[in-house]
Design a protein around this motif. Structure first.
Motif, short mmCIF file in Angstrom:
data_model
loop_
_atom_site.label_atom_id
_atom_site.label_comp_id
_atom_site.label_asym_id
_atom_site.label_seq_id
_atom_site.Cartn_x
_atom_site.Cartn_y
_atom_site.Cartn_z
N CYS A 1 5.50 11.61 34.43
CA CYS A 1 6.78 10.91 34.33
C CYS A 1 7.26 10.40 35.69
CB CYS A 1 7.84 11.81 33.70
SG CYS A 1 9.42 10.97 33.47
N TYR A 2 7.45 9.09 35.80
CA TYR A 2 7.90 8.50 37.06
C TYR A 2 9.36 8.84 37.38
CZ TYR A 2 9.93 5.01 33.88
OH TYR A 2 10.63 4.39 32.86
N ALA A 3 10.09 9.42 36.39
CA ALA A 3 11.49 9.80 36.62
C ALA A 3 11.61 11.14 37.34
CB ALA A 3 12.25 9.86 35.30
N ARG A 4 10.55 11.90 37.43
CA ARG A 4 10.63 13.23 38.05
C ARG A 4 11.27 13.21 39.44
NH1 ARG A 4 7.99 17.71 36.11
NH2 ARG A 4 6.74 17.45 34.22
N PRO A 5 10.88 12.28 40.33
CA PRO A 5 11.46 12.32 41.68
C PRO A 5 12.98 12.16 41.70
CG PRO A 5 9.44 11.03 41.69
CD PRO A 5 9.77 11.31 40.24
N SER A 6 13.59 11.65 40.63
CA SER A 6 15.04 11.48 40.63
C SER A 6 15.77 12.82 40.66
CB SER A 6 15.48 10.67 39.40
OG SER A 6 15.18 11.37 38.20
N HIS A 7 15.11 13.90 40.24
CA HIS A 7 15.75 15.22 40.29
C HIS A 7 15.99 15.68 41.73
CE1 HIS A 7 16.81 16.92 36.50
NE2 HIS A 7 16.49 18.16 36.80
N ALA A 8 15.25 15.10 42.66
CA ALA A 8 15.44 15.48 44.07
C ALA A 8 16.85 15.12 44.55
CB ALA A 8 14.40 14.78 44.94
N TYR A 9 17.46 14.10 43.94
CA TYR A 9 18.82 13.72 44.34
C TYR A 9 19.83 14.79 43.95
CZ TYR A 9 16.98 9.03 45.19
OH TYR A 9 16.26 7.97 45.68
N LEU A 10 19.45 15.69 43.05
CA LEU A 10 20.34 16.77 42.60
C LEU A 10 20.04 18.07 43.34
CD1 LEU A 10 20.09 16.10 38.75
CD2 LEU A 10 21.82 15.26 40.35
N ASN A 11 19.23 17.98 44.39
CA ASN A 11 18.81 19.17 45.14
C ASN A 11 17.98 20.10 44.26
OD1 ASN A 11 18.73 20.28 47.72
ND2 ASN A 11 20.36 21.75 47.28
N LEU A 12 17.23 19.50 43.34
CA LEU A 12 16.36 20.24 42.44
C LEU A 12 14.94 19.74 42.59
CD1 LEU A 12 18.63 20.33 39.26
CD2 LEU A 12 18.07 22.27 40.73
#
Length: 368
Positions: A93-104
């Protein structure tokens, strides 16, 4: 009892296959302010099973709900993502890196720590009622799947559909979950007015491969059934063969299109695997654990399509790639669509002239 020898610390943090999860590790995201290290307590056992993290869903109230983009790679400018994170756990899933913006972490955190936008319907109603709003199709599921398992309980996607149906607003849906059938009572009447089109994503027809690649999505057979059931109810359906992973899923292209056409699909599209940011390492872990004999070959083919890089983020190239193998996939897909009688189009041909903005609530009610 003698105390066991402490293991190499690297063994404690190594990726491990976790049943029901796509990621095999939980690496720190690129924006995290804290780092984690694993320490041996003296009771480490080489043969112990990897822990199975539970899914946690936090209810949040979104400040806005419609996202906008100007990408030339997608046929829509507006989208809604009802839940942040995705329990389907698709390792690609290409959306996975977006969780980094949540400090996750884009790893296990992405599929186990979710955020449901429980006020989605309320916010959508307010945004559609704005005087300057211009109607254009809204895509639901551009980032994370709107019908992932958490939707059964939180019904955020259902909220969004109810508002769009009330306002006669056009929409498209992308999903790999047969739960979309639940909302046929809304989708079928909208389809009669050319207000909706659904795209079902199918990566392969191999249940065993799917169970490791996208562990909590519907089985491939159920997705094909969903196409048939939506079509039978009058909802126009397309199939997305996405993403195509060279030397892993590309062998299924022709058979997926044949099955989709038999089920009633009218259009088809595809994308090639993208590996932005932390995703490249998570995917490498999956290759090493699942198909180690092909791992280097798969990465070599991907790099050939990405200018000798793991990822190419350029518009116009990121979805399809370039080079000999990318050209071969393009030709194969075109021939397979022609043989199957599938249309390939970016024009969704949905009605925008039927839109009726929601009326703001008034304590005096409405005279007309």
């Amino acid at each position: 009892m003698p105390r066991p020898e402490p293991p190499d610390p690297a063994l404690l943090d190594r990726p491990q296959r976790i049943k029901g999860r796509g990621a095999a590790s939980n690496p720190a995201g690129r924006f995290e302010t804290r780092t984690r290290t694993t320490e041996d307590d003296g009771w480490y056992r080489e043969e112990r099973d990897a822990p199975r993290p539970p899914t946690e869903v936090r209810e949040i109230r979104a400040r806005s709900i419609i996202s906008r983009n100007d990408s030339p790679d997608v046929p829509f400018t507006q989208s809604i993502n009802p839940i942040i994170g995705c329990e389907h756990g698709c390792v690609y899933c290409y959306a996975r890196p977006s969780h980094a913006y949540l400090n996750l972490s884009p790893g296990l955190d992405f599929e186990t720590k979710l955020f449901a936008k429980v006020n989605a319907g309320e916010r959508l109603r307010a945004e559609l009622a704005r005087p300057g709003y211009v109607c254009s199709p809204i895509n639901i599921g551009a980032n994370t799947d709107p019908y992932q398992p958490a939707e059964r309980r939180y019904r955020v996607t259902r909220q969004v559909l109810e508002v769009l149906a009330e306002c006669r607003h056009p929409l498209t849906i992308i999903t790999k979950n047969a739960l979309v059938e639940r909302d046929l009572d809304l989708l079928a009447p909208m389809a009669r007015d050319r207000l909706v089109q659904v795209f079902v994503s199918v990566t392969s027809l191999d249940n065993r491969l799917s169970s490791t690649l996208e562990p909590r999505a519907s089985a491939p057979r159920r997705r094909i059934e969903a196409i048939a059931n939506l079509t039978a109810a009058g909802v126009p359906c397309g199939v997305m063969v996405a993403p195509i992973i060279p030397a892993v899923t590309d062998a299924w292209i022709e058979r997926i299109l044949e099955r989709a056409v038999a089920a009633g699909a009218r259009t088809a599209g595809y994308t090639v695997l993208r590996l932005p940011w932390e995703l490249k390492d998570l995917f490498r872990d999956w290759l090493d654990l699942t198909v180690p004999e092909r791992a280097e070959h798969v990465m070599s083919l991907l790099r050939q399509m990405r200018g000798n890089r793991d990822n190419d983020p350029r518009f116009g190239q990121r979805m399809r790639g370039e080079g000999v193998f990318a050209d071969l996939l393009r030709q194969r897909f075109a021939v397979a669509c022609r043989k199957a009688g599938l249309e390939r189009t970016r024009d969704l041909r949905l009605a925008t002239d039927l839109f009726q903005p929601p009326r703001p609530a008034s304590p005096q009610g409405s005279l007309f």
